[in-house]
Design a protein around this motif. Structure first.
Motif, PDB file in Angstrom:
ATOM      1  N   ARG A  57       3.297   1.110  -3.312  1.00 47.74           N
ATOM      2  CA  ARG A  57       3.260   0.398  -2.029  1.00 47.74           C
ATOM      3  C   ARG A  57       1.954  -0.386  -1.894  1.00 47.74           C
ATOM      4  O   ARG A  57       1.950  -1.555  -1.446  1.00 47.74           O
ATOM      5  CB  ARG A  57       3.410   1.397  -0.877  1.00 47.74           C
ATOM      6  CG  ARG A  57       3.173   0.800   0.530  1.00 47.74           C
ATOM      7  CD  ARG A  57       4.267  -0.162   0.913  1.00 47.74           C
ATOM      8  NE  ARG A  57       3.977  -0.871   2.156  1.00 47.74           N
ATOM      9  CZ  ARG A  57       4.381  -0.474   3.373  1.00 47.74           C
ATOM     10  NH1 ARG A  57       5.087   0.640   3.523  1.00 47.74           N
ATOM     11  NH2 ARG A  57       4.103  -1.186   4.438  1.00 47.74           N
ATOM     12  N   GLU A  58       0.849   0.230  -2.253  1.00 46.23           N
ATOM     13  CA  GLU A  58      -0.444  -0.449  -2.171  1.00 46.23           C
ATOM     14  C   GLU A  58      -0.488  -1.668  -3.089  1.00 46.23           C
ATOM     15  O   GLU A  58      -0.990  -2.736  -2.704  1.00 46.23           O
ATOM     16  CB  GLU A  58      -1.560   0.533  -2.525  1.00 46.23           C
ATOM     17  CG  GLU A  58      -1.759   1.637  -1.494  1.00 46.23           C
ATOM     18  CD  GLU A  58      -2.752   2.684  -1.942  1.00 46.23           C
ATOM     19  OE1 GLU A  58      -3.195   2.637  -3.105  1.00 46.23           O
ATOM     20  OE2 GLU A  58      -3.087   3.573  -1.128  1.00 46.23           O
ATOM     21  N   ASP A 108       8.644  -8.192   7.572  1.00 46.85           N
ATOM     22  CA  ASP A 108       7.307  -7.614   7.641  1.00 46.85           C
ATOM     23  C   ASP A 108       7.062  -6.688   6.450  1.00 46.85           C
ATOM     24  O   ASP A 108       7.946  -6.504   5.599  1.00 46.85           O
ATOM     25  CB  ASP A 108       7.068  -6.886   8.968  1.00 46.85           C
ATOM     26  CG  ASP A 108       7.974  -5.674   9.160  1.00 46.85           C
ATOM     27  OD1 ASP A 108       8.548  -5.172   8.168  1.00 46.85           O
ATOM     28  OD2 ASP A 108       8.106  -5.210  10.312  1.00 46.85           O
ATOM     29  N   ALA A 109       5.869  -6.096   6.380  1.00 43.84           N
ATOM     30  CA  ALA A 109       5.477  -5.305   5.211  1.00 43.84           C
ATOM     31  C   ALA A 109       6.367  -4.088   5.012  1.00 43.84           C
ATOM     32  O   ALA A 109       6.687  -3.716   3.874  1.00 43.84           O
ATOM     33  CB  ALA A 109       4.014  -4.882   5.334  1.00 43.84           C
ATOM     34  N   ASP A 110       6.773  -3.449   6.104  1.00 45.93           N
ATOM     35  CA  ASP A 110       7.611  -2.253   5.983  1.00 45.93           C
ATOM     36  C   ASP A 110       8.997  -2.599   5.455  1.00 45.93           C
ATOM     37  O   ASP A 110       9.549  -1.894   4.598  1.00 45.93           O
ATOM     38  CB  ASP A 110       7.722  -1.540   7.323  1.00 45.93           C
ATOM     39  CG  ASP A 110       6.423  -0.864   7.742  1.00 45.93           C
ATOM     40  OD1 ASP A 110       5.615  -0.544   6.840  1.00 45.93           O
ATOM     41  OD2 ASP A 110       6.216  -0.657   8.948  1.00 45.93           O
ATOM     42  N   TRP A 127      11.874  -3.699  -1.712  1.00 46.71           N
ATOM     43  CA  TRP A 127      11.350  -3.439  -3.064  1.00 46.71           C
ATOM     44  C   TRP A 127      11.982  -2.177  -3.625  1.00 46.71           C
ATOM     45  O   TRP A 127      12.418  -2.144  -4.784  1.00 46.71           O
ATOM     46  CB  TRP A 127       9.832  -3.310  -2.996  1.00 46.71           C
ATOM     47  CG  TRP A 127       9.154  -3.158  -4.335  1.00 46.71           C
ATOM     48  CD1 TRP A 127       8.663  -4.153  -5.122  1.00 46.71           C
ATOM     49  CD2 TRP A 127       8.879  -1.925  -5.027  1.00 46.71           C
ATOM     50  NE1 TRP A 127       8.099  -3.638  -6.263  1.00 46.71           N
ATOM     51  CE2 TRP A 127       8.228  -2.264  -6.237  1.00 46.71           C
ATOM     52  CE3 TRP A 127       9.133  -0.579  -4.750  1.00 46.71           C
ATOM     53  CZ2 TRP A 127       7.809  -1.306  -7.172  1.00 46.71           C
ATOM     54  CZ3 TRP A 127       8.733   0.382  -5.674  1.00 46.71           C
ATOM     55  CH2 TRP A 127       8.076   0.024  -6.868  1.00 46.71           C
ATOM     56  N   ASP A 187       1.628  -4.487  -1.514  1.00 52.95           N
ATOM     57  CA  ASP A 187       0.971  -5.106  -0.368  1.00 52.95           C
ATOM     58  C   ASP A 187      -0.163  -6.023  -0.802  1.00 52.95           C
ATOM     59  O   ASP A 187      -0.380  -7.095  -0.226  1.00 52.95           O
ATOM     60  CB  ASP A 187       0.436  -4.029   0.583  1.00 52.95           C
ATOM     61  CG  ASP A 187       1.547  -3.307   1.331  1.00 52.95           C
ATOM     62  OD1 ASP A 187       2.687  -3.813   1.341  1.00 52.95           O
ATOM     63  OD2 ASP A 187       1.276  -2.213   1.893  1.00 52.95           O
ATOM     64  N   GLN A 188      -0.903  -5.616  -1.832  1.00 53.33           N
ATOM     65  CA  GLN A 188      -2.029  -6.414  -2.305  1.00 53.33           C
ATOM     66  C   GLN A 188      -1.581  -7.643  -3.092  1.00 53.33           C
ATOM     67  O   GLN A 188      -2.247  -8.683  -3.070  1.00 53.33           O
ATOM     68  CB  GLN A 188      -2.940  -5.546  -3.190  1.00 53.33           C
ATOM     69  CG  GLN A 188      -3.653  -4.430  -2.433  1.00 53.33           C
ATOM     70  CD  GLN A 188      -4.296  -3.417  -3.366  1.00 53.33           C
ATOM     71  OE1 GLN A 188      -4.340  -3.602  -4.586  1.00 53.33           O
ATOM     72  NE2 GLN A 188      -4.800  -2.328  -2.805  1.00 53.33           N
ATOM     73  N   ARG A 210       9.712  -5.258   3.721  1.00 56.17           N
ATOM     74  CA  ARG A 210       9.487  -5.700   2.343  1.00 56.17           C
ATOM     75  C   ARG A 210       9.444  -4.503   1.387  1.00 56.17           C
ATOM     76  O   ARG A 210      10.016  -4.538   0.297  1.00 56.17           O
ATOM     77  CB  ARG A 210       8.173  -6.483   2.278  1.00 56.17           C
ATOM     78  CG  ARG A 210       7.866  -7.061   0.912  1.00 56.17           C
ATOM     79  CD  ARG A 210       6.639  -7.933   1.001  1.00 56.17           C
ATOM     80  NE  ARG A 210       5.448  -7.150   1.294  1.00 56.17           N
ATOM     81  CZ  ARG A 210       4.416  -7.596   2.015  1.00 56.17           C
ATOM     82  NH1 ARG A 210       4.450  -8.811   2.551  1.00 56.17           N
ATOM     83  NH2 ARG A 210       3.356  -6.838   2.208  1.00 56.17           N
ATOM     84  N   TRP A 211       8.775  -3.438   1.783  1.00 51.62           N
ATOM     85  CA  TRP A 211       8.694  -2.237   0.960  1.00 51.62           C
ATOM     86  C   TRP A 211      10.074  -1.623   0.752  1.00 51.62           C
ATOM     87  O   TRP A 211      10.415  -1.220  -0.366  1.00 51.62           O
ATOM     88  CB  TRP A 211       7.745  -1.236   1.601  1.00 51.62           C
ATOM     89  CG  TRP A 211       7.732   0.129   0.971  1.00 51.62           C
ATOM     90  CD1 TRP A 211       8.028   1.309   1.579  1.00 51.62           C
ATOM     91  CD2 TRP A 211       7.388   0.462  -0.383  1.00 51.62           C
ATOM     92  NE1 TRP A 211       7.900   2.354   0.694  1.00 51.62           N
ATOM     93  CE2 TRP A 211       7.509   1.862  -0.522  1.00 51.62           C
ATOM     94  CE3 TRP A 211       7.000  -0.289  -1.492  1.00 51.62           C
ATOM     95  CZ2 TRP A 211       7.254   2.531  -1.713  1.00 51.62           C
ATOM     96  CZ3 TRP A 211       6.752   0.371  -2.693  1.00 51.62           C
ATOM     97  CH2 TRP A 211       6.870   1.753  -2.804  1.00 51.62           C
ATOM     98  N   PHE A 271       1.606  -9.268  -3.054  1.00 48.97           N
ATOM     99  CA  PHE A 271       2.739 -10.085  -2.641  1.00 48.97           C
ATOM    100  C   PHE A 271       2.367 -11.542  -2.399  1.00 48.97           C
ATOM    101  O   PHE A 271       3.104 -12.462  -2.791  1.00 48.97           O
ATOM    102  CB  PHE A 271       3.406  -9.497  -1.395  1.00 48.97           C
ATOM    103  CG  PHE A 271       4.731 -10.136  -1.095  1.00 48.97           C
ATOM    104  CD1 PHE A 271       5.856  -9.797  -1.819  1.00 48.97           C
ATOM    105  CD2 PHE A 271       4.842 -11.099  -0.091  1.00 48.97           C
ATOM    106  CE1 PHE A 271       7.071 -10.396  -1.557  1.00 48.97           C
ATOM    107  CE2 PHE A 271       6.053 -11.702   0.170  1.00 48.97           C
ATOM    108  CZ  PHE A 271       7.174 -11.354  -0.557  1.00 48.97           C
ATOM    109  N   SER A 272       1.240 -11.777  -1.762  1.00 49.00           N
ATOM    110  CA  SER A 272       0.851 -13.161  -1.448  1.00 49.00           C
ATOM    111  C   SER A 272       0.521 -13.969  -2.703  1.00 49.00           C
ATOM    112  O   SER A 272       0.527 -15.205  -2.660  1.00 49.00           O
ATOM    113  CB  SER A 272      -0.352 -13.168  -0.502  1.00 49.00           C
ATOM    114  OG  SER A 272      -1.483 -12.572  -1.123  1.00 49.00           O
TER     115      SER A 272
END
Length: 275
Positions: A54-55, A26-28, A34, A58-59, A30-31, A61-62
């Motif tokens: 972080r922003e 998940d995003a957390d 990173w 999240d923006q 993944r961070w 990665f896809s």
């Protein structure tokens, strides 16, 4: 003779991406991956910089999936670095050897190369996720040579006046060295930004005057990343683009501007705006 050290962060990013792309991440998580495996972004130092990183992640990665193979195939082109550095030195009238570190990294598609302290000197940091850019390269190498000609401080904290001159020279020299592109290619971070700044031209220049001697990290961040005094981002870039452009039209040379000592730049910029 110039000396160029190249550091390639792309393999490090690819290792992070492989881990972060596994099922169930998940995003957390993944961070955290990173931060553990990569931890490199075009952001200011400190807590606020980590929030921005972080922003960006999240923006972006896809979007990485369609660029992964290009990143795997990518390799630095040292001859281009040497050729461009030589040309920039000639434009700015600097004839001493330059020791340079170039760091290639994967950013968040925000098109934000930068120069940062590195060891006892500075490094040019160039994003490659959207392909290499000759404009970016000329822009950042201008910063490196300008630091030598004007005795610029290598730290993040420098006066807004110095920032305006640095970005003005970098954008205009990149325009000179890589001619023929639309103006936005040399300065815009998003479409329409330059025209929006021109509509607030007087407000931006007059608003920046009281800050020309300010060198706090918060103020530098405000005029490079934030919304300045008009609600528009990156006002220091616009001020530099406009001021250096006008000076060139009036016969001032790149070499003359590049050799103004750092401590004299804020007063010089204030006089230009006042005139």
């Amino acid at each position: 003779m110039n000396h160029i050290e190249v550091i390639n962060m792309v393999p490090k990013f690819l290792r992070f991406y492989e881990e972060a792309s596994k099922t169930g991440i998940d995003a957390d998580v993944r961070w955290r991956l990173w931060q553990e495996h990569y931890n490199f972004a075009a952001v200011p130092p400190g807590e606020e910089g980590q929030k921005m990183a972080r922003e960006l992640l999240d923006q972006a990665f896809s979007k990485y999936a369609e660029h992964v193979q290009d990143l795997k195939d990518w390799n630095p082109e040292t001859s281009k670095l040497e050729r461009t550095l030589k040309a920039i030195k000639e434009i700015m009238g600097y004839h001493q050897p330059v020791n340079l570190t170039v760091i290639y990294f994967v950013g968040g598609f925000e098109k934000n190369p930068f120069v940062a302290p590195y060891g006892e000197g500075v490094a040019v940091c160039l994003p490659v996720e959207g392909g290499e850019s000759d404009i970016f390269l000329a822009h950042e190498l201008t910063h490196i040579v300008h630091a030598q000609t004007a005795g610029l401080t290598p730290s993040w904290e420098r006066t807004i006046g110095s920032t305006v001159m640095q970005e003005g020279l970098a954008t205009r020299i990149s325009e000179y060295y890589v001619p023929g592109e639309p103006e936005g290619k040399y300065i815009e971070h998003q479409d329409g930004w330059l025209e929006a700044c021109r509509e607030r031209h007087s407000d931006i220049l007059n608003g920046i005057i009281p800050f020309l001697d300010d060198q706090s990290a918060d103020t530098v961040s405000r005029f490079i990343f934030g919304t300045g005094t008009t609600g528009l981002r990156r006002e220091a870039y616009y001020a530099g683009w406009d001021i250096v452009g006008k000076l060139l039209e009036h016969g001032v040379t790149f070499e003359e501007l590049a050799h103004i000592a750092e401590e004299k730049i804020p007063v010089y910029i204030k006089c230009v705006i006042s005139d």
